[in-house]
Design an enzyme around this catalytic site. Structure first.
Site, PDB file in Angstrom:
ATOM      1  N   ASP A   9       0.881  -1.156   0.000  1.00 14.94           N
ATOM      2  CA  ASP A   9       0.000   0.000   0.000  1.00 14.94           C
ATOM      3  C   ASP A   9       0.933   1.225   0.000  1.00 14.94           C
ATOM      4  O   ASP A   9       2.115   1.111   0.345  1.00 14.94           O
ATOM      5  CB  ASP A   9      -0.860  -0.035   1.273  1.00 14.94           C
ATOM      6  N   ASP A  11      -0.151   5.139   0.714  1.00 17.01           N
ATOM      7  CA  ASP A  11      -0.433   6.160   1.733  1.00 17.01           C
ATOM      8  C   ASP A  11      -0.365   5.553   3.133  1.00 17.01           C
ATOM      9  O   ASP A  11      -1.134   4.646   3.455  1.00 17.01           O
ATOM     10  CB  ASP A  11      -1.831   6.763   1.517  1.00 17.01           C
TER      11      ASP A  11
END
Ligand code: G6P
Ligand code: MG
Length: 222
Positions: A9, A11
């Protein structure tokens, strides 16, 4: 299982943009006179831009047209882009680049798995766009985390089965997506742990393939 792929991922895992998303959504919510706290924000982390807007509107009992939704998302995104304008290589979270380089060198396949439509430009700003074998982001997804679509697409792109991949996530929605897709879910969380993750670490500082493999092995079902 032997780790053959790592799905990151972005952010909140690679770069600390989760807090910048909050500032931009908070500003929009204030304008709409809808209460929005950091706790509300945490519950929405990982979800797509549209999902987040609709949740905020719902919490304020506000109904708007599709056209207004597009305008509101654009407004939030413009503010967000202004806030992250100065992002550079120094903003990569501790240990992330070192781990990525080691994984590449040892032949582990890497994919970026983000709901963000800004993913490629952010990776470019921080100088690691070319380190991934694939990128699956908000521009090529139909469904938002917690749906596993993002990770399933990534494992297919890498030519690996979900059970050979580790997902790195800072959001409950992402952990849920990883688990329902059959991936090993490693939670990254400075405060407490993500309750559905197979295992949790505070950050990726000093993380290595050997350590990662040991974490996976210690949580493998018998
Ligand atoms: C990420 C973040 C979410 C954000 C989503 C869409 O996954 O965790 O909080 O809502 O991407 O981001 P975007 O940059 O396209 O608005
Ligand atoms: Mg995240």
């Amino acid at each position: 299982m032997k780790i053959l792929g790592c799905l990151f991922d972005m952010d909140g895992v690679i770069v600390d943009t989760a807090k910048h998303h909050y500032i931009a959504w908070k500003s929009l919510a204030d304008e709409l006179a809808i209460p929005f706290t950091e706790v509300d924000n945490n519950a929405l982390k990982g979800r797509s831009r549209l999902d987040r807007l609709e949740c905020i509107l719902r919490s304020g009992n506000l109904e708007v047209s599709s056209k207004t939704k597009i305008e509101l998302m654009e407004k939030k995104n413009q503010l967000y882009l202004k806030i992250i304008d100065s992002l550079g290589p120094g903003d990569i979270r501790p240990g992330v680049k070192e781990l990525i380089l080691e994984l590449r060198q040892k032949g582990v396949r890497l994919c970026l798995c983000s709901s963000s439509k800004n993913a490629s430009s952010i990776l470019k700003s921080i100088g690691i766009l070319n380190l991934f074998d694939g990128i699956v982001d908000g521009n090529n997804l139909m469904l938002s985390k917690p749906d596993p679509e993002v990770f399933i697409k990534a494992s297919k792109l890498l030519g690996l089965t979900p059970s050979a991949c580790v997902v790195f996530e800072d959001a409950e929605s992402g952990i849920e997506a990883a688990r329902s897709g059959g991936f090993f879910a490693l939670g990254i969380s400075a405060e407490g742990s993500l309750k559905n993750a197979h295992a949790n670490v505070k950050d990726l500082a000093h993380m290595s393939l050997d350590k990662l493999q040991a974490i996976v092995d210690s949580h493998a079902p018998n």
